[in-house]
Design a protein around this motif. Structure first.
Motif, PDB file in Angstrom:
ATOM      1  N   PHE A  97       0.830  -1.212   0.000  1.00 40.81           N
ATOM      2  CA  PHE A  97       0.000   0.000   0.000  1.00 40.81           C
ATOM      3  C   PHE A  97       0.863   1.260   0.000  1.00 40.81           C
ATOM      4  CE2 PHE A  97      -2.505  -3.374   2.020  1.00 40.81           C
ATOM      5  CZ  PHE A  97      -3.546  -3.455   1.104  1.00 40.81           C
ATOM      6  N   GLY A  98       1.928   1.254  -0.814  1.00 41.65           N
ATOM      7  CA  GLY A  98       2.734   2.449  -1.062  1.00 41.65           C
ATOM      8  C   GLY A  98       3.816   2.739  -0.050  1.00 41.65           C
ATOM      9  N   LYS A  99       3.968   1.920   1.001  1.00 39.92           N
ATOM     10  CA  LYS A  99       5.078   2.181   1.930  1.00 39.92           C
ATOM     11  C   LYS A  99       5.721   0.875   2.392  1.00 39.92           C
ATOM     12  CE  LYS A  99       1.849   3.040   5.747  1.00 39.92           C
ATOM     13  NZ  LYS A  99       1.387   3.952   6.748  1.00 39.92           N
ATOM     14  N   PRO A 100       6.998   0.993   2.864  1.00 44.69           N
ATOM     15  CA  PRO A 100       7.693  -0.239   3.274  1.00 44.69           C
ATOM     16  C   PRO A 100       6.939  -0.947   4.404  1.00 44.69           C
ATOM     17  CG  PRO A 100       9.231   1.598   3.162  1.00 44.69           C
ATOM     18  CD  PRO A 100       7.851   2.182   3.002  1.00 44.69           C
ATOM     19  N   LEU A 101       7.007  -2.266   4.381  1.00 43.53           N
ATOM     20  CA  LEU A 101       6.348  -3.101   5.397  1.00 43.53           C
ATOM     21  C   LEU A 101       6.765  -2.685   6.808  1.00 43.53           C
ATOM     22  CD1 LEU A 101       4.450  -5.525   5.173  1.00 43.53           C
ATOM     23  CD2 LEU A 101       6.456  -7.015   5.057  1.00 43.53           C
ATOM     24  N   VAL A 102       8.045  -2.264   6.948  1.00 45.70           N
ATOM     25  CA  VAL A 102       8.573  -1.950   8.278  1.00 45.70           C
ATOM     26  C   VAL A 102       7.873  -0.720   8.889  1.00 45.70           C
ATOM     27  CG1 VAL A 102      10.483  -0.405   7.622  1.00 45.70           C
ATOM     28  CG2 VAL A 102      10.772  -2.022   9.549  1.00 45.70           C
ATOM     29  N   GLU A 103       7.153   0.047   8.073  1.00 45.69           N
ATOM     30  CA  GLU A 103       6.431   1.192   8.634  1.00 45.69           C
ATOM     31  C   GLU A 103       5.150   0.779   9.344  1.00 45.69           C
ATOM     32  OE1 GLU A 103       6.145   4.759   6.385  1.00 45.69           O
ATOM     33  OE2 GLU A 103       8.223   4.600   5.676  1.00 45.69           O
ATOM     34  N   GLN A 104       4.798  -0.508   9.261  1.00 46.03           N
ATOM     35  CA  GLN A 104       3.621  -1.004   9.993  1.00 46.03           C
ATOM     36  C   GLN A 104       4.037  -1.351  11.421  1.00 46.03           C
ATOM     37  OE1 GLN A 104       0.756  -0.860   8.526  1.00 46.03           O
ATOM     38  NE2 GLN A 104       1.430  -0.628   6.411  1.00 46.03           N
ATOM     39  N   PRO A 105       3.412  -0.731  12.433  1.00 52.82           N
ATOM     40  CA  PRO A 105       3.804  -1.018  13.827  1.00 52.82           C
ATOM     41  C   PRO A 105       3.744  -2.501  14.175  1.00 52.82           C
ATOM     42  CG  PRO A 105       2.339   0.875  13.751  1.00 52.82           C
ATOM     43  CD  PRO A 105       2.372   0.316  12.357  1.00 52.82           C
ATOM     44  N   VAL A 106       2.767  -3.212  13.626  1.00 54.19           N
ATOM     45  CA  VAL A 106       2.633  -4.631  13.961  1.00 54.19           C
ATOM     46  C   VAL A 106       3.834  -5.441  13.457  1.00 54.19           C
ATOM     47  CG1 VAL A 106       1.273  -5.323  11.910  1.00 54.19           C
ATOM     48  CG2 VAL A 106       0.922  -6.523  14.066  1.00 54.19           C
ATOM     49  N   ILE A 107       4.416  -5.003  12.351  1.00 52.38           N
ATOM     50  CA  ILE A 107       5.615  -5.673  11.816  1.00 52.38           C
ATOM     51  C   ILE A 107       6.827  -5.335  12.691  1.00 52.38           C
ATOM     52  CG2 ILE A 107       7.177  -5.812   9.799  1.00 52.38           C
ATOM     53  CD1 ILE A 107       4.462  -7.211   9.328  1.00 52.38           C
ATOM     54  N   ARG A 108       6.923  -4.056  13.118  1.00 46.68           N
ATOM     55  CA  ARG A 108       8.051  -3.672  13.983  1.00 46.68           C
ATOM     56  C   ARG A 108       7.997  -4.437  15.299  1.00 46.68           C
ATOM     57  NH1 ARG A 108       6.927   1.579  12.014  1.00 46.68           N
ATOM     58  NH2 ARG A 108       6.048   2.257  14.011  1.00 46.68           N
ATOM     59  N   GLU A 109       6.792  -4.691  15.807  1.00 43.90           N
ATOM     60  CA  GLU A 109       6.651  -5.466  17.043  1.00 43.90           C
ATOM     61  C   GLU A 109       7.195  -6.899  16.841  1.00 43.90           C
ATOM     62  OE1 GLU A 109       5.936  -5.296  20.113  1.00 43.90           O
ATOM     63  OE2 GLU A 109       5.022  -7.179  20.741  1.00 43.90           O
ATOM     64  N   LYS A 110       6.866  -7.484  15.681  1.00 40.24           N
ATOM     65  CA  LYS A 110       7.378  -8.843  15.410  1.00 40.24           C
ATOM     66  C   LYS A 110       8.910  -8.822  15.334  1.00 40.24           C
ATOM     67  CE  LYS A 110       3.400 -10.566  12.742  1.00 40.24           C
ATOM     68  NZ  LYS A 110       2.654 -11.064  13.891  1.00 40.24           N
ATOM     69  N   LEU A 111       9.454  -7.799  14.667  1.00 35.54           N
ATOM     70  CA  LEU A 111      10.913  -7.702  14.561  1.00 35.54           C
ATOM     71  C   LEU A 111      11.546  -7.508  15.945  1.00 35.54           C
ATOM     72  CD1 LEU A 111      11.162  -5.444  11.379  1.00 35.54           C
ATOM     73  CD2 LEU A 111      11.887  -7.834  11.545  1.00 35.54           C
ATOM     74  N   ALA A 112      10.895  -6.696  16.792  1.00 37.46           N
ATOM     75  CA  ALA A 112      11.430  -6.462  18.144  1.00 37.46           C
ATOM     76  C   ALA A 112      11.475  -7.772  18.931  1.00 37.46           C
ATOM     77  CB  ALA A 112      10.575  -5.430  18.880  1.00 37.46           C
ATOM     78  N   GLN A 113      10.429  -8.574  18.807  1.00 41.35           N
ATOM     79  CA  GLN A 113      10.423  -9.880  19.496  1.00 41.35           C
ATOM     80  C   GLN A 113      11.585 -10.735  19.002  1.00 41.35           C
ATOM     81  OE1 GLN A 113       6.622 -11.669  18.650  1.00 41.35           O
ATOM     82  NE2 GLN A 113       5.493 -10.286  19.994  1.00 41.35           N
ATOM     83  N   MET A 114      11.815 -10.722  17.696  1.00 41.51           N
ATOM     84  CA  MET A 114      12.885 -11.551  17.116  1.00 41.51           C
ATOM     85  C   MET A 114      14.264 -11.054  17.564  1.00 41.51           C
ATOM     86  SD  MET A 114      11.199 -11.892  13.330  1.00 41.51           S
ATOM     87  CE  MET A 114      12.300 -13.062  12.548  1.00 41.51           C
ATOM     88  N   PHE A 115      14.469  -9.709  17.471  1.00 44.74           N
ATOM     89  CA  PHE A 115      15.771  -9.157  17.890  1.00 44.74           C
ATOM     90  C   PHE A 115      16.030  -9.497  19.360  1.00 44.74           C
ATOM     91  CE2 PHE A 115      15.512  -5.252  14.792  1.00 44.74           C
ATOM     92  CZ  PHE A 115      15.626  -6.112  13.722  1.00 44.74           C
ATOM     93  N   ALA A 116      15.012  -9.251  20.208  1.00 38.50           N
ATOM     94  CA  ALA A 116      15.184  -9.469  21.656  1.00 38.50           C
ATOM     95  C   ALA A 116      15.430 -10.948  21.948  1.00 38.50           C
ATOM     96  CB  ALA A 116      13.948  -8.980  22.410  1.00 38.50           C
ATOM     97  N   GLY A 117      14.704 -11.825  21.256  1.00 40.95           N
ATOM     98  CA  GLY A 117      14.881 -13.264  21.481  1.00 40.95           C
ATOM     99  C   GLY A 117      16.273 -13.735  21.113  1.00 40.95           C
ATOM    100  N   VAL A 118      16.736 -13.320  19.938  1.00 37.84           N
ATOM    101  CA  VAL A 118      18.064 -13.750  19.480  1.00 37.84           C
ATOM    102  C   VAL A 118      19.147 -13.188  20.399  1.00 37.84           C
ATOM    103  CG1 VAL A 118      19.754 -13.559  17.599  1.00 37.84           C
ATOM    104  CG2 VAL A 118      17.370 -14.072  17.065  1.00 37.84           C
ATOM    105  N   GLU A 119      19.026 -11.887  20.740  1.00 39.91           N
ATOM    106  CA  GLU A 119      20.061 -11.267  21.582  1.00 39.91           C
ATOM    107  C   GLU A 119      20.085 -11.858  22.988  1.00 39.91           C
ATOM    108  OE1 GLU A 119      22.514  -9.480  20.585  1.00 39.91           O
ATOM    109  OE2 GLU A 119      21.706  -9.473  18.567  1.00 39.91           O
ATOM    110  N   THR A 120      18.918 -12.136  23.562  1.00 44.06           N
ATOM    111  CA  THR A 120      18.860 -12.703  24.912  1.00 44.06           C
ATOM    112  C   THR A 120      19.558 -14.061  24.944  1.00 44.06           C
ATOM    113  OG1 THR A 120      16.747 -11.613  25.258  1.00 44.06           O
ATOM    114  CG2 THR A 120      17.275 -13.385  26.769  1.00 44.06           C
ATOM    115  N   CYS A 121      19.231 -14.910  23.985  1.00 42.30           N
ATOM    116  CA  CYS A 121      19.841 -16.253  23.962  1.00 42.30           C
ATOM    117  C   CYS A 121      21.338 -16.161  23.699  1.00 42.30           C
ATOM    118  CB  CYS A 121      19.150 -17.132  22.920  1.00 42.30           C
ATOM    119  SG  CYS A 121      17.482 -17.570  23.415  1.00 42.30           S
ATOM    120  N   THR A 122      21.738 -15.224  22.847  1.00 42.22           N
ATOM    121  CA  THR A 122      23.172 -15.064  22.565  1.00 42.22           C
ATOM    122  C   THR A 122      23.916 -14.688  23.847  1.00 42.22           C
ATOM    123  OG1 THR A 122      22.652 -14.337  20.312  1.00 42.22           O
ATOM    124  CG2 THR A 122      24.862 -13.842  21.110  1.00 42.22           C
ATOM    125  N   GLN A 123      23.346 -13.745  24.612  1.00 38.69           N
ATOM    126  CA  GLN A 123      24.022 -13.314  25.844  1.00 38.69           C
ATOM    127  C   GLN A 123      24.054 -14.440  26.870  1.00 38.69           C
ATOM    128  OE1 GLN A 123      25.842 -10.640  25.918  1.00 38.69           O
ATOM    129  NE2 GLN A 123      25.096 -10.192  23.856  1.00 38.69           N
TER     130      GLN A 123
END
Ligand SMILES: Cc1cc2nc3c(=O)[nH]c(=O)nc-3n(C[C@H](O)[C@H](O)[C@H](O)COP(=O)(O)OP(=O)(O)OC[C@H]3O[C@@H](n4cnc5c(N)ncnc54)[C@H](O)[C@@H]3O)c2cc1C
Length: 225
Positions: free
Chosen positions: A102-128
């Motif tokens: 719909f004319g803008k990058p997927l990452v501009e959707q808050p619901v997508i950023r929330e999914k990415l935040a869960q993924m970043f936090a999950g990967v970083e937590t396990c790495t640490q």
């Protein structure tokens, strides 16, 4: 009676198909009227379980290294060798930056950023957690109940994180996340295979149980709130 040295009438194997690597040779093994010569005994009779268990801390540590690396590839980007050359795959984060809906990058959707935040936090937590346990293993060795419990907890947390990463990655990739070729193929493979390490090397439930049981054992009996 037959001597059980290798495949024979006494010892037979039948390939069992699984979605795990066929190189693992997963098979149904039957023993019929067979005896094992004393010289073939590994360790002491009836003490095989301890031998198996002595391997598990290292094996579980190694499994978590691989699971975290795969989740990171799914989250950020993957590199795969094909016909001798390296192809850089654009996976979940990169896809959400480049895909326009719909004319803008997927990452501009808050619901997508929330999914990415869960993924970043999950990967970083396990790495640490992995770094912390590895540092302790270098200093204190890889044996002992406490190290075993901490590795079990790490494996449990890692395979749960893999479950979330697979789910989120497929949602963000959309149709590409379920196609076996093309841009989403790394995510498609991950989402198909990630459950295997949640079972082998000690299943999730057993890992969680081991960690909590160890905590209970070490808990001072008189302690009260
Ligand atoms: C592809 C593959 C390769 C493997 N390779 C090896 C190998 O080379 N060597 C090896 O030793 N093992 C290997 N395993 C692991 C092993 O074969 C078993 O799959 C594993 O130990 C789990 O046992 P099970 O499948 O009989 O499940 P079950 O014991 O029947 O358990 C079924 C479910 O119940 C849960 N459960 C069981 N007991 C409890 C409990 N007390 N409390 C709560 N929940 C419980 C389990 O977590 C699991 O989710 C491999 C597994 C797979 C999938």
């Amino acid at each position: 009676m037959f001597i059980a040295l290798c495949r024979s009438d006494a010892v037979q194997t039948k390939v069992m198909k699984s979605k795990y690597s066929s190189a693992a040779g997963t098979a149904y093994v039957t023993y019929e009227n067979c005896i094992v010569p004393k010289k073939n005994l590994i360790g002491t009779e009836n003490k095989g379980f301890q031998i198996i268990m002595s391997n598990f801390n290292h094996e579980r540590w190694m499994i978590t290294v691989v699971c975290i690396a795969r989740a990171r590839i799914c989250t950020e980007e993957g590199a795969e060798t094909s016909s001798g050359s390296i192809w850089i795959e654009k996976e979940t984060f990169k896809w959400s930056m480049q895909r326009k809906v719909f004319g803008k990058p997927l990452v501009e959707q808050p619901v997508i950023r929330e999914k990415l935040a869960q993924m970043f936090a999950g990967v970083e937590t396990c790495t640490q957690m992995l770094y912390d346990i590895t540092y302790n293993m270098i200093g204190m060795g890889s044996g002992g109940a406490e190290v075993g419990a901490r590795i079990a907890l790490l494996k449990y947390q890692t395979t749960r994180m893999n479950h979330m990463v697979a789910d989120n990655a497929v949602q963000v990739l959309g149709g590409r996340g379920v196609t076996q070729t093309g841009m989403g193929r790394v995510v498609e493979v991950f989402s198909r295979m990630y459950k295997i390490p949640a079972v082998y090397g000690g299943s999730e439930e057993i890992m969680a149980d081991l960690a909590v049981r160890t905590a209970i054992k070490g808990y001072p009996k008189q302690a009260r709130l």
